[in-house]
Design a protein around this motif. Structure first.
Motif, mmCIF file in Angstrom:
data_model
loop_
_atom_site.group_PDB
_atom_site.id
_atom_site.type_symbol
_atom_site.label_atom_id
_atom_site.label_comp_id
_atom_site.label_asym_id
_atom_site.label_seq_id
_atom_site.Cartn_x
_atom_site.Cartn_y
_atom_site.Cartn_z
ATOM 1 N N THR A 195 51.134 29.738 46.509
ATOM 2 C CA THR A 195 52.008 30.357 45.501
ATOM 3 C C THR A 195 52.611 29.312 44.569
ATOM 4 O O THR A 195 52.758 29.563 43.369
ATOM 5 C CB THR A 195 53.116 31.178 46.175
ATOM 6 N N GLY A 235 48.684 30.705 42.851
ATOM 7 C CA GLY A 235 47.976 31.735 43.589
ATOM 8 C C GLY A 235 48.898 32.852 44.015
ATOM 9 O O GLY A 235 50.084 32.884 43.668
ATOM 10 N N SER A 236 48.368 33.788 44.795
ATOM 11 C CA SER A 236 49.158 34.936 45.230
ATOM 12 C C SER A 236 48.855 35.256 46.689
ATOM 13 O O SER A 236 47.836 34.839 47.243
ATOM 14 C CB SER A 236 48.858 36.163 44.363
ATOM 15 N N VAL A 237 49.761 36.017 47.304
ATOM 16 C CA VAL A 237 49.619 36.424 48.699
ATOM 17 C C VAL A 237 49.114 37.862 48.739
ATOM 18 O O VAL A 237 49.734 38.761 48.168
ATOM 19 C CB VAL A 237 50.955 36.299 49.456
ATOM 20 N N VAL A 238 48.014 38.082 49.414
ATOM 21 C CA VAL A 238 47.461 39.419 49.601
ATOM 22 C C VAL A 238 48.009 40.037 50.869
ATOM 23 O O VAL A 238 48.401 41.205 50.904
ATOM 24 C CB VAL A 238 45.916 39.368 49.647
ATOM 25 N N PRO A 278 44.523 31.312 41.491
ATOM 26 C CA PRO A 278 45.191 31.735 40.253
ATOM 27 C C PRO A 278 44.414 32.733 39.399
ATOM 28 O O PRO A 278 45.019 33.462 38.600
ATOM 29 C CB PRO A 278 45.400 30.413 39.503
ATOM 30 N N GLY A 290 42.434 35.106 40.781
ATOM 31 C CA GLY A 290 42.232 36.317 41.564
ATOM 32 C C GLY A 290 41.143 36.279 42.608
ATOM 33 O O GLY A 290 40.911 37.285 43.292
ATOM 34 N N VAL A 300 45.014 35.377 50.904
ATOM 35 C CA VAL A 300 45.590 34.905 49.648
ATOM 36 C C VAL A 300 44.541 34.986 48.545
ATOM 37 O O VAL A 300 43.385 35.326 48.790
ATOM 38 C CB VAL A 300 46.099 33.450 49.788
#
Length: 280
Positions: free
Chosen positions: A244, A248-251, A268, A270, A265
């Motif tokens: 993050t 990036g992101s947490v799924v 950036p 996707g 995760v």
């Protein structure tokens, strides 16, 4: 290695990963036949992807140059662990990772796959001095790559921080998928759970469970059948924070399971992947 692909998603249940004491030495010569041998990423921002994976996992990178379309190999401690390449807009596909299975005869494998209900998406092609690659979808729609190595032997290290530790197929046609991979790739499978709530098998190679197959028919929504993989993390929570911190992101947040601490995760742009704890 790939010049075309379709996207993939995560499974929603914790897989039966190999316990550390069951894992062989992490330095790999090549994967068993029929097992995952390589992963690569098609990304719309190659520079950003290198910055992200370098910061999160300590990967270093080397471009193969224009002769190979600018394909980039990622290394962990000087061992190859993954590939990256530009996602051509003409493919009309989201940024995504692809899992490749090892074959000794790619033409014969494609013939078996199509006879068993699969579809050839990219016909076998030679990558000079590296190997032969091709792309398939299985009868349930899961997209995968094939790799017949010559100079490029696939993963140089497994089961370590920043290296692949496990691969999983989540399928909306569980029985058909198992039949396909047994027929085409010679898998020996073992049932882990067979209930309506959770149906799961593993594929064994020399007695070692390297791949999981999960029945995804009960997963809410219309997620397609897909292949995914797990990268090792010495500290999953710190790695999620790095994801993050670097865009990036947490799924799915980190959680303890009987098989270690796991998380899902995305980078950036996707492209999704999973994390698994590594224990000494």
């Amino acid at each position: 290695m790939s010049f075309s692909r379709r996207g993939g998603l995560h499974g929603d249940r914790s897989p039966p990963l190999r316990r550390p004491e069951e894992t062989a030495m992490p330095v790999a010569t090549t994967a068993p036949l029929g097992a995952p041998i390589w992963i690569d990423l098609a990304t719309s921002d190659l520079d950003r992807a290198q910055q992200f994976y370098g910061a999160v996992f300590g990967w270093t990178f080397e471009s193969a140059g224009p002769e190979y379309g600018g394909y980039v190999t990622a290394f962990r401690d000087d061992h190859p662990v993954a590939g990256l390449m530009v996602n051509d807009p003409q493919w009309n596909a989201p940024d995504a990772w692809t899992v490749y299975l090892h074959t000794a005869d790619i033409e014969a494998t494609v013939a078996k796959a199509t006879a068993a209900g699969g579809t050839s998406c990219v016909a076998p092609m030679e990558i000079p001095a590296k190997g032969w690659m091709g792309m398939l979808t299985d009868p349930t729609g899961a997209f995968l790559g094939l790799w017949q190595p010559t100079g490029h032997r696939g993963y140089g290290i497994v089961g370590e921080h920043g290296a692949p530790v496990y691969h999983q197929l989540t399928t909306r046609g569980y029985g058909a998928a198992l039949d396909f991979y047994r027929t085409v790739f010679g898998w020996t499978t073992e049932t882990v759970s067979d209930t309506d709530e959770f149906r799961y098998s593993t594929a064994l190679f020399d007695g070692e469970a390297l791949v999981g197959v999960m029945d995804g028919s009960n997963i809410p929504g219309e997620a397609p059948s897909n292949w995914c993989f797990f990268l090792g993390a010495d500290d999953v929570d710190k790695t999620v924070a790095l994801v993050t911190d670097h865009g990036g992101s947490v799924v799915r947040g980190a959680e303890d399971t009987p098989y270690g601490r796991l998380a899902a995760v995305a980078d950036p742009t996707g492209a999704g992947f999973n994390l698994s704890s590594i224990q000494s």
